[in-house]
Design a protein around this motif. Structure first.
Motif, short mmCIF file in Angstrom:
data_model
loop_
_atom_site.label_atom_id
_atom_site.label_comp_id
_atom_site.label_asym_id
_atom_site.label_seq_id
_atom_site.Cartn_x
_atom_site.Cartn_y
_atom_site.Cartn_z
N GLU A 91 86.98 19.43 122.43
CA GLU A 91 85.56 19.78 122.56
C GLU A 91 84.68 18.92 121.68
OE1 GLU A 91 87.99 21.84 122.29
OE2 GLU A 91 87.93 23.10 124.09
N ALA A 92 85.23 18.42 120.55
CA ALA A 92 84.43 17.61 119.63
C ALA A 92 84.23 16.19 120.11
CB ALA A 92 85.09 17.60 118.25
N ARG A 93 84.85 15.82 121.21
CA ARG A 93 84.74 14.45 121.71
C ARG A 93 83.69 14.31 122.80
NH1 ARG A 93 90.99 13.36 122.93
NH2 ARG A 93 90.07 11.67 124.18
N ALA A 94 82.97 15.39 123.08
CA ALA A 94 81.89 15.35 124.08
C ALA A 94 80.62 14.84 123.41
CB ALA A 94 81.69 16.74 124.68
N GLN A 95 80.55 13.52 123.20
CA GLN A 95 79.49 12.94 122.40
C GLN A 95 78.39 12.34 123.27
OE1 GLN A 95 79.32 13.08 119.06
NE2 GLN A 95 81.23 14.27 119.05
N ASN A 96 77.15 12.52 122.78
CA ASN A 96 76.00 11.85 123.37
C ASN A 96 75.72 10.60 122.55
OD1 ASN A 96 75.35 13.48 125.51
ND2 ASN A 96 74.06 14.85 124.31
N ILE A 97 76.23 9.48 122.95
CA ILE A 97 76.02 8.25 122.20
C ILE A 97 74.63 7.71 122.51
CG2 ILE A 97 78.47 7.70 122.14
CD1 ILE A 97 78.05 5.76 124.41
N PRO A 98 74.07 6.90 121.62
CA PRO A 98 72.73 6.36 121.85
C PRO A 98 72.66 5.57 123.15
CG PRO A 98 73.37 6.02 119.57
CD PRO A 98 74.59 6.55 120.30
N ASP A 99 71.44 5.48 123.65
CA ASP A 99 71.21 4.78 124.91
C ASP A 99 71.56 3.30 124.78
OD1 ASP A 99 69.11 3.32 126.92
OD2 ASP A 99 69.77 5.27 127.67
N ASP A 100 71.92 2.68 125.90
CA ASP A 100 72.29 1.27 125.89
C ASP A 100 71.15 0.38 125.39
OD1 ASP A 100 74.70 2.04 126.87
OD2 ASP A 100 74.34 1.39 128.92
N LYS A 101 69.91 0.86 125.49
CA LYS A 101 68.78 0.06 125.02
C LYS A 101 68.81 -0.14 123.51
CE LYS A 101 65.81 1.68 128.78
NZ LYS A 101 64.57 2.43 129.13
N GLU A 102 69.52 0.77 122.82
CA GLU A 102 69.59 0.68 121.37
C GLU A 102 70.63 -0.34 120.89
OE1 GLU A 102 67.51 2.29 119.44
OE2 GLU A 102 66.56 3.29 121.15
N LEU B 157 84.40 13.74 110.57
CA LEU B 157 84.98 14.64 111.58
C LEU B 157 84.08 15.83 111.82
CD1 LEU B 157 87.51 12.91 110.76
CD2 LEU B 157 88.88 14.91 111.34
N LYS B 158 83.56 16.38 110.71
CA LYS B 158 82.67 17.53 110.85
C LYS B 158 81.36 17.14 111.52
CE LYS B 158 80.82 21.39 108.17
NZ LYS B 158 80.70 21.99 106.81
N THR B 159 80.88 15.94 111.19
CA THR B 159 79.66 15.45 111.83
C THR B 159 79.87 15.27 113.33
OG1 THR B 159 79.05 14.30 109.80
CG2 THR B 159 77.93 13.63 111.82
N LEU B 160 81.00 14.72 113.71
CA LEU B 160 81.29 14.54 115.14
C LEU B 160 81.39 15.88 115.85
CD1 LEU B 160 83.91 11.65 115.00
CD2 LEU B 160 81.63 11.53 116.00
N GLN B 161 82.01 16.83 115.21
CA GLN B 161 82.11 18.14 115.84
C GLN B 161 80.74 18.78 116.01
OE1 GLN B 161 84.21 21.26 113.65
NE2 GLN B 161 85.10 21.99 115.58
N ALA B 162 79.89 18.60 115.03
CA ALA B 162 78.56 19.20 115.09
C ALA B 162 77.68 18.52 116.14
CB ALA B 162 77.89 19.13 113.73
N SER B 163 77.91 17.24 116.36
CA SER B 163 77.06 16.51 117.31
C SER B 163 77.57 16.56 118.74
CB SER B 163 76.93 15.05 116.87
OG SER B 163 78.21 14.41 116.92
#
Length: 1841
Positions: free
Chosen positions: A324-335, A1694-1700
């Motif tokens: 569940e912690a790997r469902a990340q919203n990475i920044p847009d490709d424009k960044e 790890l905790k930051t990734l889980q929170a995000s």
């Protein structure tokens, strides 16, 4: 980053085509490409439900690369950020698991050359190689990876060996041209090899269906062209990439050696825990080594090092982060910085290529590293790399650097990271002189190690990574409902409270539109509409008061009565002597039935005869003595003639005379005497039979295909034994010498054991009839021992030759309940069930006699009262008509008040439906009556319901209606079927439903009587199960090759692999002959087996001299048990292969020989060519009548015409030869003279001696002796000629009828008489007897003429009359009812001998025959329909054995039909929104609301799909609640459940959901009123009509069209629109309403999806981190507390990734790894089940959205086209053009156009009831209905509204 997803589009392929390749090679490639494209575009396709048309035992093959191509194109899969391999693996497993859950049997094939498709995209290449290893190591899937390409001989060998039903492949539309050609090459090769193809692209799934487009190889082979592999190999060669090649063995050995050496240096600590670690470390090392050995700049090398460090860190995080912690919203490709993006992309490509090379050598790698335990771990293959996690980690680390935020990693994470990095560094440095050039990390435990080689790819890091939260808080929102049905059904109050909105819903805004609509247009929307019953055409005749009209009506009634009587008699009356019963009400009938039932259960007490009984007994003895004397006198009279025939060796005449005597003899004494004479006659004939050697008849084929005649060498011994078997049944009447004579005959045949058994009977019997004669009737002496021995033992003789005459275990005592036949034990059980007023599920083979219980049930209800009703539910209208005629012929009853015995109700017409006692109907019509509020009083009169062919419960269309009926009825029922595989499940579900009804009934009784102990009649709620597996007649199966019938042994068709996995089919039976053949084959394969020695027939039956059928069945069972033991044991399995090969050898050899001489054997053309020859041979061998089955209507007609034409051609030749003889001219002169004499005689009688001079002959004179009349007879077309054909015999042959011929014959002289008799048939108007297949039948010529006169006067009927004159016909659903009934009647009455028919004739239609022929391989010919159709042959009471002929059916199809089991019956999703609305209307509008409420509640609580499936019950409840919510929000229901507005119109059109709901929305919005503006003359313009058709066609006439078909149509340059698109679309105003309707529906039902998933998440019954097929768990389940602790002043990554991470209880966490959250649910609208959490089922087809054609897309985002056949037909009015240009079959054209016509009529009728007659919309739809009906009737003039 979009370039990461490029796999070679059109442009790249085009550039590849222009490479410097030799011109010759390019030509070869382009020629192959064109051939593949032509096949893809031109191959005819059908839309098919794979799970319905193929059973669980059918093997099919999935092309792995096709599956990958479609999954790579999936809109929800992110392959742009380093790749989401776990999501990809999940999609593959989800696809495969869906088939496994449906018990599908499949193989997956990856052609080695096809890998070149992915060489240009390293990530997809890695995914391909990874999924192969994953499926091989972690699943039980059968993979095939050793075939190079589709043109390889290995692929052909695989098809020939495994016989897959089809291969599943992609349409290739998501690939570039060259890569698409490789996919299409598989299509081309498969079709060429005779393998069907199904497309996995745009596949639509539901609970019980998997629909896709399907290509039949036999119909597409014509567009294959020559099959060559050169073009394929040219394409693959041009796609191969060097960096995708495999490691050499030397390189692999070097890498493995270096790795093992490095790990040894690390000491005892080995932190490599998975095979994933090995793969990534090796790949990173290879990439770094390549970077530092090449001449790249320092920045590139530094970036490579940092990226490698990040990749290994990502590898470590995969082990410690929960899914569940790997469902990340990475920044847009424009960044992303463009420069760094290029570096990252380059690194990932190199990494993916390196990983792909490692995966290609994975097997060798495991073997070389076998000392490492981690290589035995294979679960991590599913999760090699997470690209989004890599990018998210890089972002966090870059941000921490730029923002000066100190980050930390848990110690164990850092320890493993440093360890793996060190191994990678050492591995990249090994063997390099520039070692130690990479960054060395600090000691384990330090932080910030990744910063030693920073990788900054983002322009700025100001954006916070914040995950999307779950929408659970916004999911509540159900309108508070107070309807009693809702609260009673959803008994879980917690569920209701959880789903109901806390805020009040603004219902005022919801009800605004309906009110405005009523105010604006003055419609009576609250007025109850007439139900479908009232709108159905009523054929009941209401007598007129006009005398002339009344007389005409009465005459028509009499004609109809005669017709029904004749039709009923053809079914069973005249042939069986069944007379119509006159029924009277007997109030004591119930008690009497119980007494009779008890009597026949062995409860009758012995009583002393009364005086009356004694008198009757004496009279019976006296009558018997009289009969004996009369029979003796007759026998003494005919005996001398019989003796003369025997002496003259006319044995057949002698036997016929004896048989004629036996047919009329009622004396047992003289019966035995006559049978002994018959035996003696057979013995004499056997002695005088002239065979050269005894081996001549011993080597004859053991199959008795042809009817046994004296031409057969074993005829006389067989009949002698059959006589012996029959005469021993008269044991009480035999005397001692007669028994001795019987024994002597058997001894003479060599049956010493049987003779000794008969002698024992002789010694142990006390004879009452004296000694009798010691001398045979005709022979001089008794036979000597072995005088004429047959050369085999008695037991083998019986098994081989006497199987069909073996005695069955039939009842002997009569049952007064069914006086016309003696029921078997299981049939008595059925009668007892009816007497006890119970329900039962009856499963018995076709023709076993299960229908008799139905008619007994009808008679019982008729005798009970004048009010009770029995409903007979038939699956088809054809069977409905047959049953109603049978009832008419069986029962007669005087009823008061206009009531009748039998009524019918179908969607086309009704007759006396509600004023009858026996209603015959179809399921949909009974559902109409049961759910109609105004028919509930009638429903209470139902006493019994009979469901025929109840296996339709598992059908593709209308199955849920059968479920509704079985649950909704409140009376006992009988459910009949011959083909139910899981009857215990069906019975259990039905009993659970009946138990619930009993509880309801008892509750009502308690409330009414106020007694707690009140109980309902328990019998009425019991559901019994009656199973009878024994078929009365054996079925012998043959393959017809030109001029020869080859026996097909069922065991020869077995597939050993399938039998090992599934066992022998439960209904695979062998005849006694086949059992003996199997024993001989087993004995020859394994003669030393002790068990097979015990099964030797003479040993097994040593105590049974004369075998009965049950004895043979027991032997068959034991032999199959032994065969199954051989199959299961490895030591003997090869012997079974030998047995199967030996049994099949003859068939395969004959097929091979026939192919050499005849060419194609399995095509329609071959069938048409050889069909007449087949029928001729069947006729010669007395195997007619026959039914020939094919689902192709055109082929059915062509086959019948082929026979008739061949017979007509033969007649022309015979007539021409005869008319060339001098005798013909003499006959013509004789006839001419006789005609003149007849004319002069008539003139004298009419006018006296002199005829008036001015008297002219009347051309219309009906006198057959008129010369002008004779001339007319001479010049008209002869009856034997085909309509429309050129008549070569006009004015040549004076065709006369039989009466006129007899008149001329009586006036001829002796010499003239002989000549006339010789030319008799050539003078007649009818076909020559030798040139027709007409049977003598049971009909007179007048009756036949009456049947044919009922046919309409059109071309089809005229052609049918011509066919009937030749004794042949066809039968299919495209014929009208009169034509079908005429064919059925004439066939039953033995006038027709051959009928070619579709499968509609197999569902219960009573048409017994000797032989069933299956013509050509047909997709619709499935194991279920095969059993139904083959059951028509050898029916009980008609034939002792049935014959099944496979004609132009390939052996693999025969194998499939014989050995495949029946499909399991499973429940369908039971509800739709319209059905919920119908239930609410029923409970609200019924007068008896309590009864309606109970019925609705039973329907809701007991769907079949919920039986033994608790999870589905919750899903169904959720769907019901949200359906109610939706109906309230669209203004069709009040919150209290009251139907409002246009709810009546919506239910009126319930067949067409969701179009009905969309139509109601448009009507309420007023857009129809804005459109329907009349012209000046009051009518509506063509433009208005055209627009209405466009709108309605897109709602009610939706048929999808494949992209390839659309391309073909556009290429052909046709003028029809063909599909809806830019030039043909819905008007903007209607499109806006449709868009709003869809938006509202999705809003409600997406909330439904969220809620169901949220509810399932709380129960947590299915683990969401486990892959569906492999069951590999992605660990850990949650983040360990020790890993989530922050170091002082530092941020835990790890905790930051889980929170995000994104959060959702709706989507699967595997899907969320591609960055999705709840807000992305609309992306998956095409297939929502692929996205939501596991363990939840959403029936997407029930969501009431109607997607406009412009927005139709598949899961890849590719367009889906909507066929515009309705609009095109309205434009040009041609069914032929629709068939050619719109791609519909002729049968489908009629059905679809008729359905749309009925839709317009239904809408028009409903609108006229709701709106004012002057309303423009009402008038417009009336005009549209009239115009469309005119066009339809012009194309189908015989169709009656």
């Amino acid at each position: 980053m979009s370039c990461m997803d490029s796999d070679g589009d059109e442009s790249s392929d085009s550039s590849e085509d222009e490479d410097d390749q030799p011109i010759v090679q390019m030509k070869i490639y382009r020629k192959a490409q064109e051939a593949c494209q032509n096949l893809y575009i031109n191959a005819p396709r059908i839309d098919l439900n794979l799970m319905h048309d193929f059973t669980e035992s059918d093997l099919f093959t999935i092309d792995g690369d096709s599956l990958l191509a479609d999954i790579f194109a999936h809109k929800g899969l992110d392959f742009t950020h380093g790749g989401q391999l776990l999501h990809f693996v999940y999609l593959v497993e989800h696809f495969l698991q869906d088939f496994q859950e449906r018990e599908g049997q499949f193989h997956i094939i990856f052609f080695t050359e096809a890998e070149s498709i992915w060489h240009s995209n390293p990530l997809k290449l890695l995914a391909r190689r990874t999924i192969i290893q994953h499926l091989e190591h972690n699943t039980n899937c059968h993979l095939i990876t050793n075939i190079s390409h589709p043109y390889s001989p290995k692929w052909k060998a695989y098809i020939d060996q495994e016989h897959p039903a089809f291969v599943m492949l992609s349409d290739g539309e998501s690939l570039g041209r060259k890569r698409r050609m490789l996919i299409h090459s598989l299509l081309r090769a498969s079709v060429q090899y005779g393998l069907d193809c199904a497309f996995c692209s745009a596949m639509r799934r539901s609970l019980r269906s998997v629909n896709t487009f399907y290509i039949e190889a036999r119909k597409a082979g014509w567009c294959c062209g020559s099959l060559k592999q050169d073009g394929y190999l040219q394409a693959t060669a041009s796609l191969v990439r060097q960096n995708a090649k495999l490691y050499s063995q030397a390189d692999l050995q070097r890498i493995c050696g270096q790795l093992q050496s490095i790990l040894k240096k690390q000491g005892s600590v080995n932190l490599i825990s998975t095979c994933r670690d090995v793969i990534i470390v090796i790949a990173c090392a290879e990439v770094m080594k390549a970077a530092f050995t090449s001449r790249k700049d320092e920045m590139d090398r530094a970036f490579t090092e940092g990226a490698a460090q990040a990749c290994i860190l990502q590898l470590v995080l995969l082990e410690y982060l929960p899914l569940e912690a790997r469902a990340q919203n990475i920044p847009d490709d424009k960044e992303v910085s463009p420069f760094n993006d290029g570096l990252m992309e380059s690194f990932l490509k190199r990494l993916h290529y390196s990983m792909a090379r490692v995966m290609a050598s994975y097997t060798d790698l495991c073997s070389k590293l076998n000392r490492l335990d981690v290589m035995r771990e294979t679960g991590s293959l599913a999760d090699l790399m997470d690209g989004r996690l890599l990018y998210a980690t890089l972002y966090l680390l870059q941000k921490s650097t730029e923002k000066n935020i100190e980050t930390s990693f848990p110690a164990e994470v850092m320890k493993k990271f440093q360890y793996l990095w060190q191994v990678a560094v050492d591995l990249s440095d090994a063997g390099d002189e520039n070692a130690n050039h990479l960054t060395q990390l600090p000691a384990a435990g330090g932080d910030g190690a990744i910063m030693q080689a920073p990788v900054h790819i983002y322009k700025n890091t100001s954006t916070e990574m914040v995950g999307n939260r779950s929408l659970s808080k916004r999911r509540k929102g159900l309108v508070q409902v107070s309807a009693e049905l809702v609260t009673d059904y959803v008994s879980n109050r917690y569920l209701l409270s959880e789903l109901t909105s806390n805020k009040a819903v603004n219902l005022r805004s919801i009800s605004t539109k309906p009110k405005q609509f009523v105010e604006n247009y003055h419609w009576h929307t609250g007025k109850p509409l007439k139900d479908d019953y009232d709108n159905t055409r009523d054929d009941t005749v209401q007598l007129s008061t006009d005398p002339k009209k009344r007389k005409w009506q009465l005459e028509n009634n009499q004609k109809f009565a005669r017709y029904m009587q004749s039709y009923g008699e053809s079914l069973e009356g005249r042939a069986h002597g069944l007379m119509q019963q006159t029924i009277t009400v007997d109030k004591g009938n119930a008690a009497k039935s119980k007494k009779v039932s008890a009597k026949h259960q062995g409860q009758k007490k012995k009583q002393v005869m009364s005086g009356k009984e004694r008198i009757l007994h004496d009279k019976l003895l006296k009558d018997q003595a009289t009969a004996d004397a009369s029979a003796g006198h007759k026998w003494s009279n005919i005996l001398p003639d019989i003796a003369s025939d025997v002496e003259a060796k006319k044995y057949t005449a002698a036997v016929n005379a004896i048989d004629n005597f036996l047919d009329h003899c009622s004396s047992d004494k003289w019966t035995t005497e006559a049978m002994l004479s018959k035996m003696d006659c057979y013995w004499i004939a056997w002695k005088h039979a002239k065979f050269k050697t005894r081996s001549e008849y011993l080597t004859q084929p053991s199959s008795l295909f042809s009817d046994l005649t004296d031409a057969h060498p074993m005829y006389y011994p067989i009949m002698l034994f059959v006589c012996c078997q029959e005469i021993l049944c008269y044991e009480e009447t035999l005397n001692k010498n007669q028994v001795k004579m019987i024994g002597a005959y058997m001894r003479g045949l060599g049956f010493e054991s049987l003779a000794m058994s008969i002698k024992a009977m002789e010694c142990g019997k006390h004879f009452n009839f004296g000694e009798g004669s010691q001398k045979p009737v005709f022979s001089e002496k008794l036979p000597d021992q072995d005088e004429c021995s047959v050369g085999i033992s008695c037991t083998r003789f019986q098994l081989q030759f006497v199987g069909q005459w073996m005695k069955r275990n039939e009842g002997t005592d009569k049952d007064p309940r069914v006086p016309h036949f003696i029921p078997d034990t299981w049939q008595r059980e059925l009668l007892d069930v009816v007497d006890r007023n119970e329900s039962a599920l009856i499963v018995a083979p076709t023709s076993s006699g299960k229908t008799y219980a139905s008619y007994y049930c009808m008679e019982k209800i008729l005798r009970e009262s004048n009010d009770g009703v029995v409903v007979y539910v038939s699956p088809t209208k054809a069977l409905m008509n047959q049953v109603s005629a049978t009832i008419y012929a069986r029962f007669n009853k005087k009823l008061p008040g206009g009531k009748v015995v039998c009524g019918v109700f179908s969607r086309d017409f009704r007759r006396n439906a509600l004023n009858c006692q026996i209603l015959v109907t179809v399921p949909q019509c009974l559902e109409i009556l049961l759910l109609s509020p105004c028919r509930q009083e009638w429903a209470k009169r139902i006493r019994y319901v009979i469901f025929d062919e109840v296996h339709c419960l598992g059908g593709e269309i209308g199955a849920e209606v059968w479920e509704h009926l079985l649950v909704a009825i409140s009376c006992p029922f009988l459910a009949l079927s011959a083909t139910v595989r899981n009857p215990q499940d069906i019975r259990g579900w039905l009993q659970a439903s009946q138990d619930f009804k009993q509880q309801q009934a008892e509750e009502i009784l308690r409330q009414s009587s106020r007694k707690k102990a009140a109980k309902a009649d328990s019998n009425a709620y019991k559901v019994g199960l009656v199973i009878w597996e024994e078929r009365h007649s054996d079925l012998e199966k043959y393959v017809y090759l030109p001029n020869e019938f080859i026996p097909v042994h069922p065991v020869a068709m077995l597939n050993l692999t399938k039998v090992k996995a599934q066992g022998l089919p439960s209904d695979l039976t062998l005849s006694p002959r086949e059992t003996l053949v199997l024993y001989d084959a087993m004995e020859a394969a394994y003669p030393a087996c002790q068990q097979i020695k015990e099964l030797e027939p003479d040993v097994y039956f040593q105590d049974i001299p004369i075998l009965q059928k049950q004895d043979a069945r027991n032997y068959e069972r034991d032999l199959k048990t032994e065969l199954m033991r051989w199959i299961e044991e490895e030591d003997t399995a090869d012997k079974v292969e030998t047995i199967i090969g030996n049994l099949k050898a003859k068939l395969l050899q004959h097929v091979s020989d026939a192919k050499k001489t005849r060419g194609s054997l399995w095509s329609d053309r071959a069938a048409t060519r050889d069909y007449a020859k087949l029928i001729r041979q069947l006729n010669e061998q007395n195997k007619l009548p026959a039914l020939a089955f094919s689902q192709n209507r055109n082929l059915c007609e062509r086959l019948a015409e082929r026979i008739a034409s061949s017979l007509e051609d033969a007649e022309e030749r015979m007539r021409a030869r005869f008319e060339a003889r001098p005798l013909w001219k003499e006959v013509q002169k004789i006839m001419e003279r006789l005609e003149k004499e007849a004319k002069r005689t008539q003139d004298k009688e009419t006018y006296g001696k002199k005829k008036p001079a001015n008297q002219k002959l009347d051309p219309n004179d009906p006198d057959p002796r008129s010369a002008i009349h004779l001339e007319v007879k001479r010049t008209k077309r002869p009856a034997w000629r085909r309509p429309g054909s050129d008549d070569k015999h006009v004015n040549k042959s004076p065709h006369v009828d039989a009466e006129r011929f007899e008149a001329c014959l009586s006036k001829s002289s002796f010499f003239e008489r002989g000549k006339l008799l010789a030319a008799k048939y050539y003078l007649m108007d009818d076909p020559l007897p030798s040139c027709t297949l007409q049977g003598e039948g049971n009909l007179t010529k007048e009756e036949i003429d009456e049947i044919l006169e009922r046919l309409p006067d059109d071309d089809t009927s005229n052609n049918l009359r011509w066919l009937i004159s030749r004794g042949v016909a066809y039968h299919h659903a495209g014929m009208n009812n009169k034509q079908r009934v005429a064919v059925e009647t004439l066939f039953r009455m033995k006038y027709l001998k051959v009928v070619s028919a579709t499968a509609t004739l197999a569902l219960g239609i009573h048409m017994p025959c000797k032989t069933v022929v299956f013509v050509c391989e047909d997709l619709w010919l499935k194991p279920l329909s095969f059993r139904q159709m083959s059951g028509r042959s050898g029916r009980r009471g008609y034939d002792l054995v049935g014959n099944v002929i496979f004609f132009c059916v390939p052996p693999q199809k025969i194998q499939h039909l014989i050995t495949s089991g029946l499909p399991h019956l499973r429940g369908h999703f039971p509800f739709s929104v319209s059905f919920v609305l119908r239930l609410m209307v029923l409970t609200h509008n019924s007068q008896d609301k309590k009864s309606a409420h109970e019925k609705a509640l039973a329907l809701l609580k007991h769907p079949f799909v919920c039986y033994k499936s608790q999870g589905m019950e919750e899903v169904v409840q959720h769907f019901f609640l949200f359906s109610v919510d939706y109906l309230i929000r669209v203004g069709l229901l009040e919150p209290d459940g009251t139907p409002i507005s246009l709810s009546g119109l919506a239910t009126h059109l319930h067949y067409h959901e969701p179009a009905n709901l969309t139509f109601v929305s448009m009507l309420q919005e007023g857009v129809f009123h804005n459109l329907c503006q009349p012209s000046r003359d009051g009518s509506f313009s063509w433009s208005v009509m055209e627009t209405l058709v466009v709108i309605l066609a897109q709602m009610f006439g939706r048929i999808t069209m494949p992209m390839a078909t659309y391309k073909r149509k556009k290429r052909q340059g046709i003028h029809s629109k063909v599909v809806f698109g830019k030039s043909l679309h819905m008007p903007p105003a209607f499109a806006k309403v449709l868009e709003r309707h869809n938006r509202d529906a999705w809003k409600v039902f997406r909330r439904y999806v969220h809620t169901v998933c949220d509810y399932a998440a709380r129960s947590n019954t299915v683990k969401q981190n486990v892959l569906p097929l492999s069951k590999v768990a992605i660990q850990p389940n949650h983040l360990s507390p020790s890993l989530s602790e922050n170091a002082t002043g530092k941020s835990n990554v790890l905790k930051t990734l889980q929170a995000s991470a994104n959060q959702s209880t709706t989507l699967s966490p595997f899907v969320m790894t591609s960055g999705h959250s709840d807000k992305d649910l609309p992306i998956f609208d095409a297939d929502i089940l692929q996205a939501i959490r596991q363990g939840v089922h959403i029936e997407q087809t029930k969501i009431p959205t109607l997607i406009p054609p412009s927005e139709l897309r598949d899961t890849r985002g590719k367009p889906v086209y909507l066929n515009a056949y309705v609009y095109d037909f309205f434009k040009h009015g041609s069914k032929t053009v629709i068939r050619k240009e719109n791609g519909l079959d002729s049968g489908d054209v009629f059905d679809k156009l008729k359905d749309f016509k009925l839709v317009i009529a239904a809408i028009s009728v409903a609108l006229e009831e709701l709106g004012p007659k002057s309303d423009n919309v009402v008038r417009a739809f009336r005009q549209l209905g009239n115009e469309y009906s005119k066009k339809f009737k012009l194309q189908y003039p015989s169709y009656r509204d």
